[in-house]
Design a protein around this motif. Structure first.
Motif, PDB file in Angstrom:
ATOM      1  N   LEU A 167       0.828  -1.208   0.000  1.00  0.00           N
ATOM      2  CA  LEU A 167       0.000   0.000   0.000  1.00  0.00           C
ATOM      3  C   LEU A 167       0.860   1.255   0.000  1.00  0.00           C
ATOM      4  O   LEU A 167       0.558   2.231  -0.708  1.00  0.00           O
ATOM      5  CB  LEU A 167      -0.929  -0.017   1.223  1.00  0.00           C
ATOM      6  N   GLU A 168       1.935   1.252   0.766  1.00  0.00           N
ATOM      7  CA  GLU A 168       2.836   2.403   0.820  1.00  0.00           C
ATOM      8  C   GLU A 168       3.516   2.621  -0.532  1.00  0.00           C
ATOM      9  O   GLU A 168       3.703   3.768  -0.969  1.00  0.00           O
ATOM     10  CB  GLU A 168       3.887   2.181   1.919  1.00  0.00           C
ATOM     11  N   LYS A 171       1.024   4.274  -2.826  1.00  0.00           N
ATOM     12  CA  LYS A 171       0.808   5.688  -2.507  1.00  0.00           C
ATOM     13  C   LYS A 171       1.840   6.571  -3.203  1.00  0.00           C
ATOM     14  O   LYS A 171       1.534   7.683  -3.633  1.00  0.00           O
ATOM     15  CB  LYS A 171       0.872   5.903  -0.996  1.00  0.00           C
ATOM     16  N   ASN A 172       3.071   6.095  -3.277  1.00  0.00           N
ATOM     17  CA  ASN A 172       4.153   6.878  -3.870  1.00  0.00           C
ATOM     18  C   ASN A 172       4.344   6.607  -5.357  1.00  0.00           C
ATOM     19  O   ASN A 172       5.261   7.158  -5.972  1.00  0.00           O
ATOM     20  CB  ASN A 172       5.470   6.587  -3.125  1.00  0.00           C
TER      21      ASN A 172
END
Length: 419
Positions: A167-168, A171-172
Motif C-alpha cells: 500500500l505504501e 501511494k508513492n
C-alpha cells in the motif's frame, strides 16, 4: 477505522459475548446441580427420621438438631398434601442475617395418626455464588480479552506487513515516473496474488500511459504543423494585390476558422496532458504577482470596454504546483472575466487566504452554473470563446485538489478557486 482495529474489535466483542454466555450457563448448571444434591440429602434425612420414630407414642420434633418439624394433620389434609420442595428464608444466628434454605414438605402415617414432616437444610447462597461466578468470569474475560487483543495485534501486524508495504508503494507510485515498484514477498497465498496483480496492473497502466503520451505528442505535432502551414498560406494569399474582394472575404473567413481550429487543438491537447499528469514538475508559485501581471496584459480590453477594475491583494498566495499550469489557470479566469463583462461593467479580483475570487458584472446564467465546467459549454456567443476555458481550469483544479466554485445572480458572475 483501520482494518486491523475493526477485526480486533469484532473478535473481542464476540469473545466477550461468548464468555458472558458461558458464565450464565455455568451458573445455571451449578445451581441445578446444587439443588439436586440438597434434595437428595433431604430425602436421606427423611428416611433417617422415619426410621428413628418410636415404636409407640407420638413422634417428637428434634431437640438437638432442629432441622425438622413434625405436626399432626387431619385425614383430609393428609390426602391433599403432596410431597414437594420449596425455598424458604431463615434467620441465621451466626451470619446474623436471613439466609436461603431448602425445605422438604412431606407426610407420613404413624400408629393410625397422620403427620406432616418439614425438613430443612441450609441452601448454598446462590446469590453469593452468582456474585463469585460473575466476578471470576469478569476477571477471566478481562484477561482473555487483553491476551487475545495483544496476540491478534502482534500477529496480524506481522501477517499484514506485506500488505501495508504494498500500500505504501502504491501511494508513492507515479505512472509518469520510471521507478519500479519494490513489492514485498510474502508466504501467504492471498498476498502473493495481490503482489502479482498489482505488478501486472502497474505495468499495463505504465504502458497505456506511454502510448497515450506518445499519441498526444504525435497529435500535437501532426495536427498543428499542417494548421500552421495552412495559416501561412492564407496570409500570403490575402496579401495578393490582384485578389478580388469576395475572395479576400472568403480567405479571411478561412483564416479565422483555421485559427479557431488551431486554438481548439491546443486546448484539447492541453486538457489531455493535464489529465494524463504530464506536468509533474512542481515548485513554489506566487499567485499574487502573476494575477497582477496578467490583469495588466489585458488592460487594452479594459480600456476598449471602459471597465472598472478593482484588485484587493489581501494576503500572499503560494502554492506547490507547475508554474505553467497555474499561469494557464489564472489567465483563463482573467481572460474569461474580460471577455464576458459588458461595456462599462466591473471586474473585482480578491486575493485572500489561499483563495482567488473574481467577480464581474454579467447577466444571470441559465441552468446549473456547475455545467460551465463541462467541455464546449458556454453562455456567450463571443467568437473567440471555445467553451473550453473553464474546462481547462477544472482539469487543473482536479489535478491539484483545488476547489473551484461558480455562482451567478442577476447582476454579477463569481468564480473562486480555493487552493
Amino acid at each position: 477505522m483501520r482494518l486491523l482495529t475493526r477485526s480486533n474489535l469484532i473478535s473481542t466483542l464476540v469473545l466477550l459475548m461468548a464468555l458472558v454466555i458461558s458464565g450464565l450457563y455455568i451458573y445455571d448448571q451449578v445451581s441445578e446441580e446444587v439443588r439436586d444434591e440438597i434434595d437428595e440429602e433431604l430425602q436421606n434425612r427423611k428416611l433417617e427420621i422415619l426410621a428413628s420414630l418410636p415404636a409407640s407414642g407420638y413422634p417428637e420434633n428434634s431437640t438437638l438438631k432442629a432441622d425438622f418439624r413434625i405436626n399432626p394433620i387431619s385425614p383430609s389434609e393428609y390426602k391433599k398434601l403432596k410431597e414437594h420442595y420449596e425455598d424458604i428464608e431463615v434467620y441465621e444466628l451466626v451470619e446474623t442475617e436471613i439466609e436461603p434454605h431448602r425445605q422438604l414438605v412431606t407426610k407420613f402415617e404413624h400408629q393410625g395418626k397422620y403427620y406432616q414432616l418439614q425438613i430443612e437444610t441450609s441452601l448454598l447462597d446462590l446469590e453469593d455464588m452468582g456474585e463469585v461466578i460473575t466476578r471470576s468470569t469478569a476477571w477471566v474475560c478481562l484477561g482473555l480479552v487483553l491476551l487475545a487483543f495483544i496476540v491478534n495485534l502482534l500477529l496480524q501486524k506481522r501477517l499484514w506487513r506485506s500488505f501495508y508495504q504494498t500500500l505504501e508503494q502504491l501511494k508513492n507510485f507515479r505512472v509518469d515516473h520510471q521507478d519500479h515498484l519494490l513489492l514485498p514477498q510474502s508466504s501467504i497465498y492471498e498476498f502473493q496474488e495481490l503482489t502479482q496483480t498489482v505488478s501486472t496492473l502497474v505495468e499495463v497502466n505504465r504502458k497505456s500511459y506511454q502510448q497515450q503520451k506518445q499519441f498526444v505528442e504525435n497529435a500535437s505535432h501532426e495536427i498543428q504543423t499542417p494548421l500552421a502551414i495552412a495559416l501561412n498560406q492564407t496570409e500570403q494569399l490575402i496579401q495578393n494585390p490582384d485578389l478580388k474582394e469576395e475572395d479576400a472575404l472568403t480567405i479571411g473567413l478561412l483564416t479565422e476558422q483555421l485559427e479557431r481550429l488551431s486554438a481548439l487543438n491546443k486546448a484539447l491537447l492541453l486538457i489531455t496532458k493535464i489529465n494524463n499528469q504530464q506536468f509533474g514538475e512542481q515548485e513554489s508559485v506566487e499567485v499574487n504577482p502573476m494575477v497582477i501581471r496578467l490583469i495588466n496584459e489585458y488592460e487594452f480590453l479594459a480600456e476598449d470596454k471602459q471597465l472598472d477594475i478593482q484588485v484587493k491583494d489581501e494576503q500572499s498566495i503560494i502554492v506547490q504546483a507547475n508554474e505553467y499550469l497555474i499561469e494557464i489557470l489564472v489567465r483563463n479566469l482573467i481572460r474569461n472575466a474580460y471577455l464576458h463583462t459588458p461595456e462599462s461593467g466591473f471586474i473585482k479580483v480578491q486575493l485572500s487566504t489561499n483563495k482567488l475570487e473574481i467577480r464581474n458584472s454579467a447577466k444571470a446564467i441559465a441552468g446549473k452554473t456547475e455545467d460551465l465546467f463541462d467541455r464546449f459549454t458556454k453562455q456567450s456567443t463571443h467568437r473567440q470563446s471555445l467553451g473550453l476555458g473553464l474546462s481547462i481550469v477544472k482539469s487543473i483544479c482536479d489535478a491539484y485538489g483545488y476547489q473551484p466554485k461558480i455562482s451567478s445572480d442577476h447582476e454579477e458572475f463569481m468564480i473562486s478557486i480555493q487552493f
